[in-house]
Design a protein around this motif. Sequence first.
Motif, PDB file in Angstrom:
ATOM      1  N   VAL A 188       0.870  -1.169   0.000  1.00 52.78           N
ATOM      2  CA  VAL A 188       0.000   0.000   0.000  1.00 52.78           C
ATOM      3  C   VAL A 188       0.904   1.215   0.000  1.00 52.78           C
ATOM      4  O   VAL A 188       1.779   1.350   0.864  1.00 52.78           O
ATOM      5  CB  VAL A 188      -0.922   0.000   1.236  1.00 52.78           C
ATOM      6  CG1 VAL A 188      -1.834   1.212   1.227  1.00 52.78           C
ATOM      7  CG2 VAL A 188      -1.732  -1.285   1.302  1.00 52.78           C
ATOM      8  N   ASP A 189       0.701   2.123  -0.975  1.00 50.59           N
ATOM      9  CA  ASP A 189       1.560   3.303  -1.056  1.00 50.59           C
ATOM     10  C   ASP A 189       1.062   4.397  -0.102  1.00 50.59           C
ATOM     11  O   ASP A 189       0.064   4.223   0.609  1.00 50.59           O
ATOM     12  CB  ASP A 189       1.692   3.806  -2.500  1.00 50.59           C
ATOM     13  CG  ASP A 189       0.412   4.355  -3.095  1.00 50.59           C
ATOM     14  OD1 ASP A 189      -0.535   4.687  -2.338  1.00 50.59           O
ATOM     15  OD2 ASP A 189       0.337   4.468  -4.331  1.00 50.59           O
ATOM     16  N   ALA A 190       1.752   5.517  -0.075  1.00 44.59           N
ATOM     17  CA  ALA A 190       1.452   6.604   0.850  1.00 44.59           C
ATOM     18  C   ALA A 190       0.040   7.166   0.660  1.00 44.59           C
ATOM     19  O   ALA A 190      -0.558   7.693   1.605  1.00 44.59           O
ATOM     20  CB  ALA A 190       2.479   7.723   0.690  1.00 44.59           C
ATOM     21  N   GLU A 191      -0.515   7.063  -0.552  1.00 44.77           N
ATOM     22  CA  GLU A 191      -1.868   7.550  -0.823  1.00 44.77           C
ATOM     23  C   GLU A 191      -2.943   6.503  -0.534  1.00 44.77           C
ATOM     24  O   GLU A 191      -4.123   6.747  -0.740  1.00 44.77           O
ATOM     25  CB  GLU A 191      -1.996   8.019  -2.287  1.00 44.77           C
ATOM     26  CG  GLU A 191      -1.236   9.296  -2.587  1.00 44.77           C
ATOM     27  CD  GLU A 191       0.234   9.039  -2.862  1.00 44.77           C
ATOM     28  OE1 GLU A 191       0.553   8.019  -3.502  1.00 44.77           O
ATOM     29  OE2 GLU A 191       1.060   9.841  -2.404  1.00 44.77           O
ATOM     30  N   GLY A 192      -2.536   5.312  -0.125  1.00 49.28           N
ATOM     31  CA  GLY A 192      -3.488   4.253   0.177  1.00 49.28           C
ATOM     32  C   GLY A 192      -3.838   3.363  -0.995  1.00 49.28           C
ATOM     33  O   GLY A 192      -4.733   2.529  -0.897  1.00 49.28           O
ATOM     34  N   ASN A 193      -3.135   3.513  -2.122  1.00 51.85           N
ATOM     35  CA  ASN A 193      -3.366   2.663  -3.289  1.00 51.85           C
ATOM     36  C   ASN A 193      -2.686   1.314  -3.095  1.00 51.85           C
ATOM     37  O   ASN A 193      -1.559   1.249  -2.623  1.00 51.85           O
ATOM     38  CB  ASN A 193      -2.821   3.330  -4.552  1.00 51.85           C
ATOM     39  CG  ASN A 193      -3.491   4.648  -4.826  1.00 51.85           C
ATOM     40  OD1 ASN A 193      -4.703   4.744  -4.836  1.00 51.85           O
ATOM     41  ND2 ASN A 193      -2.696   5.684  -5.023  1.00 51.85           N
ATOM     42  N   VAL A 194      -3.367   0.270  -3.494  1.00 47.56           N
ATOM     43  CA  VAL A 194      -2.831  -1.085  -3.362  1.00 47.56           C
ATOM     44  C   VAL A 194      -2.206  -1.514  -4.683  1.00 47.56           C
ATOM     45  O   VAL A 194      -2.787  -1.314  -5.748  1.00 47.56           O
ATOM     46  CB  VAL A 194      -3.934  -2.082  -2.961  1.00 47.56           C
ATOM     47  CG1 VAL A 194      -3.395  -3.504  -2.935  1.00 47.56           C
ATOM     48  CG2 VAL A 194      -4.539  -1.702  -1.632  1.00 47.56           C
ATOM     49  N   GLU A 195      -1.031  -2.100  -4.592  1.00 52.65           N
ATOM     50  CA  GLU A 195      -0.348  -2.651  -5.770  1.00 52.65           C
ATOM     51  C   GLU A 195      -0.023  -4.106  -5.483  1.00 52.65           C
ATOM     52  O   GLU A 195       0.585  -4.435  -4.459  1.00 52.65           O
ATOM     53  CB  GLU A 195       0.933  -1.874  -6.027  1.00 52.65           C
ATOM     54  CG  GLU A 195       1.678  -2.338  -7.249  1.00 52.65           C
ATOM     55  CD  GLU A 195       2.907  -1.489  -7.491  1.00 52.65           C
ATOM     56  OE1 GLU A 195       4.015  -2.037  -7.406  1.00 52.65           O
ATOM     57  OE2 GLU A 195       2.747  -0.280  -7.760  1.00 52.65           O
ATOM     58  N   PHE A 196      -0.468  -4.987  -6.376  1.00 53.03           N
ATOM     59  CA  PHE A 196      -0.184  -6.405  -6.247  1.00 53.03           C
ATOM     60  C   PHE A 196       0.978  -6.779  -7.149  1.00 53.03           C
ATOM     61  O   PHE A 196       1.157  -6.197  -8.221  1.00 53.03           O
ATOM     62  CB  PHE A 196      -1.412  -7.250  -6.632  1.00 53.03           C
ATOM     63  CG  PHE A 196      -2.536  -7.163  -5.641  1.00 53.03           C
ATOM     64  CD1 PHE A 196      -2.508  -7.899  -4.475  1.00 53.03           C
ATOM     65  CD2 PHE A 196      -3.617  -6.323  -5.866  1.00 53.03           C
ATOM     66  CE1 PHE A 196      -3.541  -7.818  -3.562  1.00 53.03           C
ATOM     67  CE2 PHE A 196      -4.656  -6.224  -4.962  1.00 53.03           C
ATOM     68  CZ  PHE A 196      -4.616  -6.979  -3.799  1.00 53.03           C
ATOM     69  N   GLY A 197       1.752  -7.756  -6.731  1.00 54.46           N
ATOM     70  CA  GLY A 197       2.852  -8.266  -7.535  1.00 54.46           C
ATOM     71  C   GLY A 197       2.891  -9.779  -7.439  1.00 54.46           C
ATOM     72  O   GLY A 197       2.406 -10.368  -6.476  1.00 54.46           O
ATOM     73  N   LEU A 198       3.456 -10.389  -8.461  1.00 59.19           N
ATOM     74  CA  LEU A 198       3.571 -11.853  -8.490  1.00 59.19           C
ATOM     75  C   LEU A 198       5.035 -12.246  -8.568  1.00 59.19           C
ATOM     76  O   LEU A 198       5.821 -11.604  -9.253  1.00 59.19           O
ATOM     77  CB  LEU A 198       2.841 -12.426  -9.712  1.00 59.19           C
ATOM     78  CG  LEU A 198       1.326 -12.336  -9.694  1.00 59.19           C
ATOM     79  CD1 LEU A 198       0.769 -12.725 -11.054  1.00 59.19           C
ATOM     80  CD2 LEU A 198       0.756 -13.219  -8.597  1.00 59.19           C
ATOM     81  N   GLY A 199       5.367 -13.317  -7.883  1.00 56.09           N
ATOM     82  CA  GLY A 199       6.696 -13.896  -7.959  1.00 56.09           C
ATOM     83  C   GLY A 199       6.574 -15.385  -8.133  1.00 56.09           C
ATOM     84  O   GLY A 199       5.499 -15.965  -7.969  1.00 56.09           O
ATOM     85  N   GLN A 200       7.669 -16.005  -8.485  1.00 56.09           N
ATOM     86  CA  GLN A 200       7.718 -17.449  -8.665  1.00 56.09           C
ATOM     87  C   GLN A 200       7.950 -18.126  -7.322  1.00 56.09           C
ATOM     88  O   GLN A 200       8.762 -17.646  -6.526  1.00 56.09           O
ATOM     89  CB  GLN A 200       8.862 -17.800  -9.630  1.00 56.09           C
ATOM     90  CG  GLN A 200       8.842 -19.202 -10.157  1.00 56.09           C
ATOM     91  CD  GLN A 200       7.718 -19.450 -11.137  1.00 56.09           C
ATOM     92  OE1 GLN A 200       7.303 -18.578 -11.894  1.00 56.09           O
ATOM     93  NE2 GLN A 200       7.199 -20.653 -11.135  1.00 56.09           N
ATOM     94  N   GLN A 201       7.245 -19.221  -7.051  1.00 57.91           N
ATOM     95  CA  GLN A 201       7.502 -19.976  -5.833  1.00 57.91           C
ATOM     96  C   GLN A 201       8.869 -20.623  -5.913  1.00 57.91           C
ATOM     97  O   GLN A 201       9.310 -21.033  -6.990  1.00 57.91           O
ATOM     98  CB  GLN A 201       6.448 -21.060  -5.628  1.00 57.91           C
ATOM     99  CG  GLN A 201       5.072 -20.536  -5.289  1.00 57.91           C
ATOM    100  CD  GLN A 201       4.057 -21.631  -5.100  1.00 57.91           C
ATOM    101  OE1 GLN A 201       4.400 -22.786  -4.862  1.00 57.91           O
ATOM    102  NE2 GLN A 201       2.777 -21.283  -5.214  1.00 57.91           N
ATOM    103  N   ALA A 202       9.517 -20.701  -4.788  1.00 60.47           N
ATOM    104  CA  ALA A 202      10.858 -21.308  -4.749  1.00 60.47           C
ATOM    105  C   ALA A 202      10.790 -22.798  -4.876  1.00 60.47           C
ATOM    106  O   ALA A 202       9.857 -23.445  -4.636  1.00 60.47           O
ATOM    107  CB  ALA A 202      11.538 -20.939  -3.446  1.00 60.47           C
TER     108      ALA A 202
END
Length: 92
Positions: free
Chosen positions: A78-92
């Motif tokens: 969640v950024d300073a303005e309250g916006n949510v950003e999702f990200g994806l990564g590879q499982q180990a």
Amino acid sequence: MLILTDNATAVVKGFADQIPEAEGLRITSGTSDEPSLAVTPANSAEPGDSVVEQDGATVFLDESATTLLDDKVLDARVDAEGNVEFGLGQQA
């Protein structure tokens, strides 16, 4: 199966707390040639959805998203303005 980071778990639970009719989030896959995902609050699973429950957070995945995200880790911030950003990564 999709795994949620601690941050993603907190964000998903936050949505459910802030939106009374939302049990969690639903991730759906677009139908274009380029893979795309949409995230929306949801009250329950739709027919054919997979359900990921982790530490009190619930994520519903449509059939295409289930396939795309099977070996992924979902993160969120969640950024300073309250916006949510999702990200994806590879499982180990």
